[in-house]
Design a protein around this motif. Structure first.
Motif, PDB file in Angstrom:
ATOM      1  N   ALA A   1      65.019  39.108  60.974  1.00  0.00           N
ATOM      2  CA  ALA A   1      66.142  39.575  60.443  1.00  0.00           C
ATOM      3  C   ALA A   1      67.065  40.517  61.361  1.00  0.00           C
ATOM      4  O   ALA A   1      68.130  40.392  61.394  1.00  0.00           O
ATOM      5  N   GLY A   2      66.264  41.337  62.352  1.00  0.00           N
ATOM      6  CA  GLY A   2      67.051  42.029  63.149  1.00  0.00           C
ATOM      7  C   GLY A   2      67.808  41.261  64.132  1.00  0.00           C
ATOM      8  O   GLY A   2      68.780  41.905  64.367  1.00  0.00           O
ATOM      9  N   THR A   3      67.509  40.364  64.583  1.00  0.00           N
ATOM     10  CA  THR A   3      68.085  39.485  65.450  1.00  0.00           C
ATOM     11  C   THR A   3      69.137  38.824  64.906  1.00  0.00           C
ATOM     12  O   THR A   3      70.364  38.792  65.397  1.00  0.00           O
ATOM     13  N   ALA A   4      69.205  38.346  63.507  1.00  0.00           N
ATOM     14  CA  ALA A   4      70.348  37.885  62.835  1.00  0.00           C
ATOM     15  C   ALA A   4      71.548  39.077  62.761  1.00  0.00           C
ATOM     16  O   ALA A   4      72.427  38.544  62.739  1.00  0.00           O
ATOM     17  N   ARG A   5      70.727  40.235  62.543  1.00  0.00           N
ATOM     18  CA  ARG A   5      71.980  41.161  62.160  1.00  0.00           C
ATOM     19  C   ARG A   5      72.508  41.389  63.544  1.00  0.00           C
ATOM     20  O   ARG A   5      73.766  41.739  63.739  1.00  0.00           O
ATOM     21  N   ALA A   6      72.057  41.682  64.506  1.00  0.00           N
ATOM     22  CA  ALA A   6      72.473  42.249  65.752  1.00  0.00           C
ATOM     23  C   ALA A   6      73.294  41.049  66.435  1.00  0.00           C
ATOM     24  O   ALA A   6      74.389  41.326  67.165  1.00  0.00           O
ATOM     25  N   ASP A   7      72.970  39.835  66.271  1.00  0.00           N
ATOM     26  CA  ASP A   7      73.410  38.674  67.393  1.00  0.00           C
ATOM     27  C   ASP A   7      74.283  38.085  66.348  1.00  0.00           C
ATOM     28  O   ASP A   7      75.347  37.253  67.302  1.00  0.00           O
ATOM     29  N   ASP A   8      74.412  37.831  65.180  1.00  0.00           N
ATOM     30  CA  ASP A   8      75.291  37.114  64.381  1.00  0.00           C
ATOM     31  C   ASP A   8      75.224  35.807  64.870  1.00  0.00           C
ATOM     32  O   ASP A   8      76.425  35.089  65.179  1.00  0.00           O
ATOM     33  N   PRO A   9      74.095  35.011  65.109  1.00  0.00           N
ATOM     34  CA  PRO A   9      74.251  33.600  65.569  1.00  0.00           C
ATOM     35  C   PRO A   9      74.607  32.374  64.482  1.00  0.00           C
ATOM     36  O   PRO A   9      74.609  32.792  63.311  1.00  0.00           O
ATOM     37  N   THR A  10      74.608  31.233  65.080  1.00  0.00           N
ATOM     38  CA  THR A  10      75.099  30.338  64.123  1.00  0.00           C
ATOM     39  C   THR A  10      73.842  29.218  64.237  1.00  0.00           C
ATOM     40  O   THR A  10      73.432  28.392  63.323  1.00  0.00           O
ATOM     41  N   LEU A  11      72.847  29.347  65.123  1.00  0.00           N
ATOM     42  CA  LEU A  11      71.620  28.519  65.394  1.00  0.00           C
ATOM     43  C   LEU A  11      71.701  27.278  65.101  1.00  0.00           C
ATOM     44  O   LEU A  11      70.834  26.359  64.497  1.00  0.00           O
ATOM     45  N   ASP A  12      72.837  26.505  65.496  1.00  0.00           N
ATOM     46  CA  ASP A  12      73.153  25.347  65.645  1.00  0.00           C
ATOM     47  C   ASP A  12      73.091  24.682  66.968  1.00  0.00           C
ATOM     48  O   ASP A  12      72.771  25.130  67.901  1.00  0.00           O
ATOM     49  N   VAL A  13      73.066  23.102  67.050  1.00  0.00           N
ATOM     50  CA  VAL A  13      72.963  22.637  68.076  1.00  0.00           C
ATOM     51  C   VAL A  13      74.369  22.270  68.772  1.00  0.00           C
ATOM     52  O   VAL A  13      75.089  21.397  68.264  1.00  0.00           O
ATOM     53  N   ARG A  14      74.424  22.679  69.968  1.00  0.00           N
ATOM     54  CA  ARG A  14      75.976  22.592  70.896  1.00  0.00           C
ATOM     55  C   ARG A  14      75.562  22.383  72.229  1.00  0.00           C
ATOM     56  O   ARG A  14      74.467  21.669  72.443  1.00  0.00           O
ATOM     57  N   GLU A  15      76.448  22.883  73.164  1.00  0.00           N
ATOM     58  CA  GLU A  15      76.266  22.854  74.479  1.00  0.00           C
ATOM     59  C   GLU A  15      76.150  21.339  75.233  1.00  0.00           C
ATOM     60  O   GLU A  15      75.160  21.069  75.802  1.00  0.00           O
ATOM     61  N   GLY A  16      76.787  20.422  74.543  1.00  0.00           N
ATOM     62  CA  GLY A  16      76.834  18.966  74.865  1.00  0.00           C
ATOM     63  C   GLY A  16      75.486  18.119  74.177  1.00  0.00           C
ATOM     64  O   GLY A  16      75.390  17.109  74.735  1.00  0.00           O
ATOM     65  N   HIS A  17      74.695  18.913  73.540  1.00  0.00           N
ATOM     66  CA  HIS A  17      73.669  18.198  72.758  1.00  0.00           C
ATOM     67  C   HIS A  17      74.194  17.773  71.490  1.00  0.00           C
ATOM     68  O   HIS A  17      74.973  18.506  70.858  1.00  0.00           O
ATOM     69  N   GLN A  18      73.654  16.408  71.121  1.00  0.00           N
ATOM     70  CA  GLN A  18      74.112  15.951  69.698  1.00  0.00           C
ATOM     71  C   GLN A  18      73.093  15.825  68.885  1.00  0.00           C
ATOM     72  O   GLN A  18      72.099  15.423  69.366  1.00  0.00           O
ATOM     73  N   THR A  19      72.970  15.779  67.630  1.00  0.00           N
ATOM     74  CA  THR A  19      71.916  15.597  66.660  1.00  0.00           C
ATOM     75  C   THR A  19      72.529  15.088  65.314  1.00  0.00           C
ATOM     76  O   THR A  19      73.689  15.633  64.897  1.00  0.00           O
ATOM     77  N   PRO A  20      72.056  13.939  64.770  1.00  0.00           N
ATOM     78  CA  PRO A  20      72.517  13.377  63.301  1.00  0.00           C
ATOM     79  C   PRO A  20      72.410  14.493  62.348  1.00  0.00           C
ATOM     80  O   PRO A  20      72.833  14.177  61.112  1.00  0.00           O
ATOM     81  N   ARG A  21      71.308  15.287  62.377  1.00  0.00           N
ATOM     82  CA  ARG A  21      70.662  16.213  61.362  1.00  0.00           C
ATOM     83  C   ARG A  21      70.461  17.764  62.051  1.00  0.00           C
ATOM     84  O   ARG A  21      69.475  17.922  62.768  1.00  0.00           O
ATOM     85  N   GLN A  22      71.498  18.523  61.800  1.00  0.00           N
ATOM     86  CA  GLN A  22      71.288  19.868  62.315  1.00  0.00           C
ATOM     87  C   GLN A  22      70.005  20.519  61.872  1.00  0.00           C
ATOM     88  O   GLN A  22      69.683  20.272  60.690  1.00  0.00           O
TER      89      GLN A  22
END
Length: 359
Positions: free
Chosen positions: A188-209
């Motif tokens: 939870a501390g990382t979630a509050r501090a960084d406000d990430p999305t935690l999805d797959v990006r940076e040129g990578h693809q996936t049919p199911r995030q």
């Protein structure tokens, strides 16, 4: 079989709660059909390969990375489908430890008169499905802990600023890791501090995030953050302790967040063994934990880390920075958790190293 395993690898991160399986059908020295487990676990690899082969499956050899199923679930048994298609020989890398299968698929194939061979590239097949096997044997998913740190083991400045410790090549590698895991977990501390999305990006693809998981004992995750805002579009699960405010839980439920209550220990800290068991019960086979330091320390201390991936930059932050792993209360150097290296690789200006627990 190498081709079947390569196909199976395409399903990693997408096939849960089922294993990632690949199947290649060969007749007269030519591939006539192939398939791998579809997102969500169905259709199975064998039925897709049989559909691709059509009538050419009769008299052919099927190479399968995992024992075909023999039970009736949401789909009929793959062993029966092979019999109906006229498969003459089936080469299987390794058996399926799922109690619903566990040798029954092999037996059914042999009872149907199909020649069965087991064990070709078994080690590689077992390594590919170590997540599924861990869930069956231990009731929890395989856990990969990823830490990105400076040369002196810091994940952020003392102020909390952490972007970016490592370079774009290392970050791209991490997005590839996300794509091959069922879920990404943070504290939870990382979630509050960084406000990430935690999805797959940076040129990578996936049919199911991947599923996003936050270990949040008190449901402190901001409702205005990016994780909560995208909960209806990409699954978000919160691991929380008992006694959370009912109205707070209701708000999260209303925006599509799944709440998983687990016991807590001293100081209200989540029981991570129970938390991982809850994730296994929900069908997850592979979880990538991306920190922070408190969660990393708890997972290591609890013996839950199956693989540690360390991304190290050449930066030196100093002792006033935030450590990659929080205090663990060690008093005996000989008794601290120990890992052994299995791979080192350079990624741009950074280093990636993979470690497994010492046995």
């Amino acid at each position: 079989m190498a081709r079947a395993l390569a196909l199976a690898a395409r399903a990693l991160g997408n096939s849960w709660p089922n294993p990632a399986v690949g199947c290649v059908i060969v007749r007269d020295g030519a591939v006539v059909g192939e398939g791998w487990t579809a997102p969500g676990g169905r259709p199975h690899a064998e039925t897709q390969a049989l559909d691709a082969a059509g009538a050419k499956a009769s008299g052919a050899t099927a190479y399968v990375s995992l024992e075909p199923c023999a039970h009736h679930g949401l789909t009929p048994p793959c062993a029966d489908a092979m019999e109906r298609a006229g498969i003459a020989r089936c080469v299987i890398a390794t058996g399926d430890p799922d109690p619903r299968v566990a040798g029954r698929g092999i037996a059914r194939l042999r009872d149907a008169g199909i020649a069965v061979e087991v064990g070709l590239m078994a080690d590689e097949a077992s390594a590919l499905n170590e997540g599924f096997f861990t869930r069956i044997a231990r009731g929890r998913p395989w856990l990969t802990l990823k830490l990105a740190s400076s040369l002196d083991g810091r994940i952020a400045l003392g102020s909390g600023v952490s972007r970016w410790i490592t370079g774009p090549e290392a970050r791209g590698f991490v997005h590839g890791l996300r794509a091959r895991h069922d879920a990404v977990m943070i504290g939870a501390g990382t979630a509050r501090a960084d406000d990430p999305t935690l999805d797959v990006r940076e040129g990578h693809q996936t049919p199911r995030q991947p599923v996003r998981i936050v270990a949040d004992s008190t449901l402190s995750l901001p409702l205005t953050g990016r994780l909560a805002a995208t909960a209806r579009h990409q699954p978000l699960w919160l691991l929380h302790g008992p006694g959370v405010a009912r109205d707070r839980a209701q708000v999260f439920g209303d925006i599509g967040v799944e709440l998983l209550g687990v016991p807590t220990g001293e100081g209200g800290v989540l029981d991570l063994v129970a938390a991982m068991g809850a994730l296994g019960a929900r069908g997850l086979t592979r979880v990538l934990c991306e920190g922070g330091g408190q969660l990393a320390a708890g997972l290591i201390r609890s013996g839950l880390v199956d693989e540690l991936i360390l991304m190290t930059s050449g930066k030196v932050i100093g002792g006033d920075g935030i450590p990659a792993v929080a205090a663990m209360g060690a008093t005996d150097l000989g008794a601290v958790p120990r890992f052994v290296p299995i791979e080192h690789r350079q990624l741009g200006p950074d280093l990636m190293s993979r470690w497994r627990p010492a046995t």
